[in-house]
Every structure is written in structure tokens, then in C-alpha cells.
Design an enzyme around this catalytic site. Structure first.
Site, PDB file in Angstrom:
ATOM      1  N   ASN A 180       1.963  -6.214  -5.422  1.00 31.86           N
ATOM      2  CA  ASN A 180       2.759  -5.563  -4.366  1.00 31.86           C
ATOM      3  C   ASN A 180       2.948  -6.550  -3.222  1.00 31.86           C
ATOM      4  O   ASN A 180       2.487  -7.696  -3.302  1.00 31.86           O
ATOM      5  CB  ASN A 180       2.084  -4.270  -3.899  1.00 31.86           C
ATOM      6  CG  ASN A 180       0.691  -4.534  -3.356  1.00 31.86           C
ATOM      7  OD1 ASN A 180       0.535  -5.205  -2.344  1.00 31.86           O
ATOM      8  ND2 ASN A 180      -0.327  -4.045  -4.059  1.00 31.86           N
TER       9      ASN A 180
ATOM     10  N   ALA B 186      -6.803  -2.915   1.891  1.00 31.92           N
ATOM     11  CA  ALA B 186      -6.109  -3.563   0.765  1.00 31.92           C
ATOM     12  C   ALA B 186      -5.111  -2.606   0.131  1.00 31.92           C
ATOM     13  O   ALA B 186      -5.313  -1.390   0.117  1.00 31.92           O
ATOM     14  CB  ALA B 186      -7.125  -4.011  -0.286  1.00 31.92           C
TER      15      ALA B 186
ATOM     16  N   ASP C 121      -2.660   0.889  -8.175  1.00 27.47           N
ATOM     17  CA  ASP C 121      -3.211   2.128  -8.734  1.00 27.47           C
ATOM     18  C   ASP C 121      -3.384   2.031 -10.249  1.00 27.47           C
ATOM     19  O   ASP C 121      -4.222   2.695 -10.820  1.00 27.47           O
ATOM     20  CB  ASP C 121      -2.293   3.307  -8.388  1.00 27.47           C
ATOM     21  CG  ASP C 121      -2.414   3.677  -6.913  1.00 27.47           C
ATOM     22  OD1 ASP C 121      -3.548   3.697  -6.401  1.00 27.47           O
ATOM     23  OD2 ASP C 121      -1.376   3.911  -6.262  1.00 27.47           O
TER      24      ASP C 121
ATOM     25  N   LYS D  96       1.398 -15.291 -23.964  1.00 26.52           N
ATOM     26  CA  LYS D  96       2.597 -14.910 -23.220  1.00 26.52           C
ATOM     27  C   LYS D  96       3.504 -14.027 -24.084  1.00 26.52           C
ATOM     28  O   LYS D  96       3.778 -14.372 -25.238  1.00 26.52           O
ATOM     29  CB  LYS D  96       3.337 -16.190 -22.804  1.00 26.52           C
ATOM     30  CG  LYS D  96       4.530 -15.929 -21.946  1.00 26.52           C
ATOM     31  CD  LYS D  96       5.223 -17.216 -21.578  1.00 26.52           C
ATOM     32  CE  LYS D  96       6.573 -16.893 -20.992  1.00 26.52           C
ATOM     33  NZ  LYS D  96       7.451 -18.039 -20.958  1.00 26.52           N
TER      34      LYS D  96
ATOM     35  N   ILE E 148     -11.424   2.459  -5.134  1.00 23.16           N
ATOM     36  CA  ILE E 148     -12.527   1.822  -4.393  1.00 23.16           C
ATOM     37  C   ILE E 148     -12.940   2.674  -3.192  1.00 23.16           C
ATOM     38  O   ILE E 148     -14.123   2.929  -2.959  1.00 23.16           O
ATOM     39  CB  ILE E 148     -12.106   0.403  -3.946  1.00 23.16           C
ATOM     40  CG1 ILE E 148     -11.720  -0.426  -5.171  1.00 23.16           C
ATOM     41  CG2 ILE E 148     -13.204  -0.280  -3.139  1.00 23.16           C
ATOM     42  CD1 ILE E 148     -10.889  -1.660  -4.876  1.00 23.16           C
TER      43      ILE E 148
ATOM     44  N   PHE F  40      -6.733   3.466   4.543  1.00 22.69           N
ATOM     45  CA  PHE F  40      -5.355   3.419   5.011  1.00 22.69           C
ATOM     46  C   PHE F  40      -4.531   4.354   4.126  1.00 22.69           C
ATOM     47  O   PHE F  40      -4.962   4.688   3.015  1.00 22.69           O
ATOM     48  CB  PHE F  40      -4.791   1.999   4.906  1.00 22.69           C
ATOM     49  CG  PHE F  40      -5.026   1.169   6.140  1.00 22.69           C
ATOM     50  CD1 PHE F  40      -6.298   0.736   6.469  1.00 22.69           C
ATOM     51  CD2 PHE F  40      -3.968   0.814   6.968  1.00 22.69           C
ATOM     52  CE1 PHE F  40      -6.512  -0.031   7.605  1.00 22.69           C
ATOM     53  CE2 PHE F  40      -4.170   0.046   8.101  1.00 22.69           C
ATOM     54  CZ  PHE F  40      -5.438  -0.381   8.422  1.00 22.69           C
TER      55      PHE F  40
ATOM     56  N   LYS G  40      -4.912  12.615   1.550  1.00 30.25           N
ATOM     57  CA  LYS G  40      -5.733  11.451   1.135  1.00 30.25           C
ATOM     58  C   LYS G  40      -7.102  11.492   1.785  1.00 30.25           C
ATOM     59  O   LYS G  40      -8.120  11.187   1.161  1.00 30.25           O
ATOM     60  CB  LYS G  40      -5.034  10.139   1.525  1.00 30.25           C
ATOM     61  CG  LYS G  40      -4.267   9.563   0.365  1.00 30.25           C
ATOM     62  CD  LYS G  40      -3.547   8.292   0.642  1.00 30.25           C
ATOM     63  CE  LYS G  40      -2.570   8.084  -0.522  1.00 30.25           C
ATOM     64  NZ  LYS G  40      -1.512   7.167  -0.278  1.00 30.25           N
TER      65      LYS G  40
ATOM     66  N   LYS H  72     -10.094  11.521  -0.815  1.00 26.71           N
ATOM     67  CA  LYS H  72     -10.922  10.310  -0.943  1.00 26.71           C
ATOM     68  C   LYS H  72     -12.268  10.454  -0.227  1.00 26.71           C
ATOM     69  O   LYS H  72     -13.149   9.630  -0.409  1.00 26.71           O
ATOM     70  CB  LYS H  72     -10.163   9.097  -0.414  1.00 26.71           C
ATOM     71  CG  LYS H  72      -8.792   8.928  -1.084  1.00 26.71           C
ATOM     72  CD  LYS H  72      -8.424   7.504  -1.336  1.00 26.71           C
ATOM     73  CE  LYS H  72      -7.063   7.404  -1.997  1.00 26.71           C
ATOM     74  NZ  LYS H  72      -6.822   6.127  -2.651  1.00 26.71           N
TER      75      LYS H  72
HETATM   76  O1  PMT Z   1      -1.219  -6.718   4.085  1.00 24.82           O
HETATM   77  P1  PMT Z   1      -0.086  -6.479   5.066  1.00 24.82           P
HETATM   78  O2  PMT Z   1       1.179  -7.190   4.663  1.00 24.82           O
HETATM   79  O3  PMT Z   1      -0.482  -6.781   6.489  1.00 24.82           O
HETATM   80  O4  PMT Z   1       0.281  -4.927   5.010  1.00 24.82           O
HETATM   81  C1  PMT Z   1      -0.653  -4.002   5.475  1.00 24.82           C
HETATM   82  C2  PMT Z   1      -0.749  -2.777   4.526  1.00 24.82           C
HETATM   83  C3  PMT Z   1       0.557  -2.035   4.530  1.00 24.82           C
HETATM   84  C4  PMT Z   1      -1.077  -3.216   3.103  1.00 24.82           C
HETATM   85  C5  PMT Z   1      -1.912  -1.890   5.100  1.00 24.82           C
HETATM   86  O5  PMT Z   1      -1.636  -1.538   6.415  1.00 24.82           O
HETATM   87  C6  PMT Z   1      -2.126  -0.657   4.244  1.00 24.82           C
HETATM   88  O6  PMT Z   1      -1.467   0.371   4.399  1.00 24.82           O
HETATM   89  N1  PMT Z   1      -3.072  -0.728   3.284  1.00 24.82           N
HETATM   90  C7  PMT Z   1      -3.292   0.302   2.272  1.00 24.82           C
HETATM   91  C8  PMT Z   1      -2.233   0.201   1.218  1.00 24.82           C
HETATM   92  C9  PMT Z   1      -2.422   1.212   0.112  1.00 24.82           C
HETATM   93  O7  PMT Z   1      -2.633   0.844  -0.992  1.00 24.82           O
HETATM   94  O8  PMT Z   1      -2.383   2.448   0.507  1.00 24.82           O
HETATM   95  P2  PMT Z   1      -2.531   3.751  -0.490  1.00 24.82           P
HETATM   96  O9  PMT Z   1      -1.980   4.884   0.311  1.00 24.82           O
HETATM   97  O10 PMT Z   1      -1.916   3.480  -1.810  1.00 24.82           O
HETATM   98  O11 PMT Z   1      -4.088   3.877  -0.694  1.00 24.82           O
HETATM   99  C10 PMT Z   1      -4.903   4.689   0.154  1.00 24.82           C
HETATM  100  C11 PMT Z   1      -6.230   4.041   0.426  1.00 24.82           C
HETATM  101  O12 PMT Z   1      -6.994   3.954  -0.788  1.00 24.82           O
HETATM  102  C12 PMT Z   1      -6.143   2.625   0.970  1.00 24.82           C
HETATM  103  O13 PMT Z   1      -7.178   2.496   1.928  1.00 24.82           O
HETATM  104  C13 PMT Z   1      -6.421   1.753  -0.240  1.00 24.82           C
HETATM  105  O14 PMT Z   1      -7.062   0.520   0.128  1.00 24.82           O
HETATM  106  C14 PMT Z   1      -7.368   2.625  -1.027  1.00 24.82           C
HETATM  107  N2  PMT Z   1      -7.324   2.435  -2.483  1.00 24.82           N
HETATM  108  C15 PMT Z   1      -6.193   2.727  -3.174  1.00 24.82           C
HETATM  109  C16 PMT Z   1      -6.199   2.607  -4.566  1.00 24.82           C
HETATM  110  C17 PMT Z   1      -7.373   2.180  -5.214  1.00 24.82           C
HETATM  111  N3  PMT Z   1      -7.413   2.050  -6.528  1.00 24.82           N
HETATM  112  N4  PMT Z   1      -8.473   1.906  -4.496  1.00 24.82           N
HETATM  113  C18 PMT Z   1      -8.460   2.025  -3.149  1.00 24.82           C
HETATM  114  O15 PMT Z   1      -9.474   1.760  -2.483  1.00 24.82           O
END
Ligand code: PMT
Length: 421
Positions: free
Chosen positions: A228, A292, A296, A306, A325, A343, A357, A361
């Protein structure tokens, strides 16, 4: 091989009687396979000669900011960045003051301001100078900036007084250099720092913070992956802000093209599963912040060769869900950090999705940001977030990502202090 083999140390020697010990330090470092690039302040030359230092280092001494020859060979910015670690030994009260206030009026202070590498200082000065509130304020500032300290020690001074201010012995500095290069930021606090009058420990001193940042890359075959647009700017800024607040910070980062923040231990990873393993290894912690953008899904069967066009149509990729995570770290139990912050990157129904969320979570706070088309949240320098907890919704204006990071850490400090220990 030692952990110092092929490491490049930029050694700044400032002016104090302990400068003679810098000669032994150079010898010890070179014995262990490190190369030393020596820099002297004008004051240092009153105590030892450039010839002695350069003979032991086997390298030229740099001492002039505006040296035509040096700039032609290697500019001072490059000099400050070509090292693996910057070390100041001995570090006088004067050079600590310059560093703390960002002065750049000679080669040494300019290198210190220009470097993007970790800095380790071994202070040496009279005990009254060390205990002076001005020096202690500067030391607190530098620690909050992520500068590492080795010493000073208690002992007899050249001036006949006894107390804190003696430079650590060269072998102790070598140990500290090895620890700094292997990412151990838990070097002992300098003598007198906690007790010094007028100084306050930084708000996260003694706390451990784990941050995730950047994207994950999920391989399809040896040359392709699912990813991404996360740049790591937001997560890295948060890690840097936590380090400035005095925390020991572990940053688990997916592949990014930005520099590592100062004063932070970085564990680079590629995939979501590697990120989870690195986060679990970094626990226990007081705060976990998941910035991060974790993929997903991953491809269920990564191809070992390849993928080729066969003429029989496009390949079908079957996906499997990655471990979550944030949800894993949030699970109740002895290892759950006191504060877990996630986030939410959303493109529609922002608040509804963020609240869902938070509940799903099991974290304490969600930092909601809009990642819809045209927002530039992924990759840009600014962000507009809303903090969402079980009882609050706090919108912030659009701010630089570094400012968001500072404010987030400031917001978390009292919440952490309010938790029973
Ligand atoms: O890196 P930049 O270019 O500065 O951009 C910042 C950002 C947009 C990446 C950042 O501000 C941000 O929003 N990060 C979370 C991105 C994300 O994956 O969001 P989500 O809504 O899909 O996930 C929700 C939360 O679960 C996040 O805290 C994510 O880290 C966490 N997660 C998601 C999936 C997974 N398998 N494990 C996780 O821990």
C-alpha cells in the site's frame, strides 16, 4: 569479528584534560576493527596534538569548518552522515550547551547539528560545572532529543575536587559504543541527573513504547508483492516524539524510504506475520501504537518461481487473512501494554468505522484519519485526525505529521500516569 568490525565512528574530541583519554579510546576502537574519523575543537588542541590523534586513528584530523581541501574531498554534511555513530569524548559543558541549543559555529557543532546518526556523549568537566542547573537542563534536553550518555563518573578531578564529572574510562566508552550500535538505548543515566536541582525527568523516562509504522509487503512470487502507499512518515514521527519524551522506543517498520528516527531502536520487517513476531518480541511495553498500514490479506501460496504468462488467462490469486497485530496486542492479559492505540484509515462513514474498530480490536484509543482520494494522508506531510475513545471524540485541525506525533504523545502521558501500575 567483533560488533565493532567495519564500524565507522566519527569521534569529536572537545577541550578538556580528559582529551588524553581519547587517544586510548581511539586505540581500543581500532583494536576491535572500527575505523575512527577524528574531529577536534580548538580547545582540544590545547590538550593533545592533532598529530598524536591522527597517528593513532590512522586518519586525518578534521578541525576547520571552512576548509577548502576538506570540502573538496568530503563536505561536512557528508562527513556527519558517513559514520555509523557519532561520539563526543570528552564532551565539555560548552559543547553540550551548544548541542542543546542547536548552535553551529565551528566544525564539531556543525557536524552535530547536521548528522542523522545517533550520538553518544562522554561528558568530562569540573563537578560544579556538571551540577550547575544550566548544564543539567542541557543534559535533560539532549536526553529528550535521544542523545545517549556514558558517564560521567564520580572521582577525583584534575582540579583537586571530588565528585561527578570524570570522563568514563575508554573501555566503558567502548562498551557504550557497542551497545549504541546494537540498538541498546538503555545506557545508564549520567551521575547526578536525577538529583540535580531544577531538572525534571522527561515525561516518558523509564517507559518503553512500541510503535509500528509503514506498509507491509506480502509476496506473490519472488519479484512481486501486495503493498500500500504508506510512507512511514506518521509512524516514524510518533516514534521520534516518544523518544524525545524520554521513552525507550522500539519501532517495528515495514519497508520505507525515510531515515530511521534518532534515539529509536528499529526492527525492519516485510510482512504482517514478521511484524507481529517483532512486536511480540518487543513486549512488554507501557504503550503500543499501531500506525502501520498492515496488509489485511496475503497470498495463500507464495509462488517459488516468477509467475509466467501462459496464454491460458491471468493467474488467480487466493488470499488468506493476516493476523491482526493490534487486536492481538490488545488482548487482556499480563503482557497487555497499559495503553494500546490504533489508527483507523477510512474513506467513508469515518466515525462509525472508527468506533467499530475501537470495539472490535479492544484498544484504548483510535486515531482516525481520512485516506480518501485527494486527502494525501498516505505519503503526505500533513494529516487531520480525530481521537476516538470509548467516551470521547476529539477532532484536531490539519497539522504537520510531526506535530500530530508530539500532540499524541503529550495526550498519552497523563493517560498513562493515570493507569494503576
Ligand atoms: O505512513 P504514512 O504515509 O505517513 O501514512 C500514515 C497512515 C495513513 C498509514 C497512518 O496514519 C494510518 O492510518 N495507519 C493505519 C493504517 C491502517 O492500516 O488502518 P486500518 O484501518 O486498516 O487498520 C486499523 C488498525 O489496525 C491500524 O492501527 C493498523 O495498524 C492495525 N492493523 C490492521 C491490520 C492488521 N492485520 N494488523 C493491524 O495491527
Amino acid at each position: 569479528m567483533t560488533s565493532l568490525s567495519n564500524k565507522r565512528i566519527l569521534l569529536i574530541v572537545s577541550g578538556g584534560i580528559a582529551a588524553y583519554k581519547a587517544l586510548d579510546l581511539v586505540r581500543r576502537l581500532r583494536e576491535r576493527g572500527a575505523s575512527v574519523v577524528p574531529v577536534m575543537t580548538a580547545g582540544a588542541k590545547a590538550f593533545i596534538t592533532p598529530l598524536a590523534l591522527s597517528s593513532l586513528a590512522g586518519a586525518k584530523v578534521h578541525d576547520e569548518l571552512f576548509s577548502l581541501t576538506d570540502e573538496a574531498e568530503m563536505g561536512h554534511i557528508e562527513l556527519s552522515r558517513a559514520a555509523d555513530l557519532v561520539v563526543i569524548a570528552p564532551a565539555t559543558a560548552n559543547i553540550l550547551a551548544k548541542m542543546a541549543s542547536g548552535l553551529a559555529d565551528d566544525l564539531a557543532s556543525t557536524l552535530l547539528l547536521a548528522t542523522d546518526k545517533r550520538t553518544l556523549v562522554a561528558p568530562a568537566m569540573n563537578l560544579r560545572m556538571w551540577l550547575h542547573p544550566a548544564t543539567q537542563r542541557n543534559v535533560a534536553t539532549l536526553r529528550a532529543d535521544g542523545v545517549l550518555f556514558c558517564g560521567p563518573e564520580d572521582g577525583a578531578m584534575a582540579c583537586g575536587e571530588f565528585g561527578p564529572g570524570r570522563m568514563s574510562e575508554p573501555l566503558a566508552i567502548v562498551d557504550a559504543i557497542e551497545a549504541a550500535l546494537t540498538g541498546d538505548t538503555t545506557l545508564p543515566l549520567p551521575v547526578g541527573i536525577a538529583a540535580a536541582p531544577g531538572t525534571k525527568a522527561p515525561p516518558l523516562a523509564g517507559r518503553r513504547v512500541v510503535v509500528t509504522s509503514g506498509p507491509t509487503h506480502e509476496p506473490i512470487d519472488p519479484v512481486r508483492f501486495i503493498a500500500n502507499r504508506s510512507s512511514g512518515k506518521q509512524g516514524h514521527a510518533i516514534a521520534a516524539a516518544a523518544a524525545r519524551a524520554g521513552a525507550e522506543v522500539i519501532l517495528v517498520s515495514g519497508p520505507v524510504a525515510i531515515p530511521n528516527p534518532q534515539g529509536v531502536t528499529v526492527h525492519p520487517v516485510e510482512t504482517a506475520r514478521e511484524m507481529l513476531a517483532a512486536v511480540e518480541a518487543a513486549l512488554p511495553a507501557d504503550i503500543f501504537i499501531a500506525a502501520a498500514a498492515v496488509a489485511d490479506w496475503r497470498v495463500s501460496e507464495e509462488a517459488t518461481e516468477k509467475l509466467k504468462k501462459t496464454g491460458g488467462g491471468a493467474p488467480v490469486l487466493t488470499l488468506s487473512e493476516n493476523p491482526d497485530i493490534l487486536a492481538t496486542v490488545s488482548r487482556p492479559g499480563a503482557r497487555r501494554p497499559a495503553l494500546v492505540v490504533g489508527f483507523a484509515a477510512e474513506t467513508e462513514h469515518l466515525l462509525d468505522h472508527a468506533r467499530a474498530k475501537l470495539a472490535r480490536k479492544g484498544c484504548d484509543m483510535i486515531v482516525l484519519n481520512d485516506v480518501g482520494t485527494g486527502t494525501d494522508t498516505f505519503g503526505g506531510d500533513t494529516n487531520e485526525v480525530t481521537l476516538v475513545t470509548a467516551s470521547e471524540t476529539i477532532p484536531w485541525p490539519r497539522l504537520d505529521k510531526t506535530e500530530i506525533a508530539e500532540r499524541l504523545i503529550e495526550t498519552l502521558v497523563p493517560r498513562l500516569e493515570a493507569k494503576p501500575s
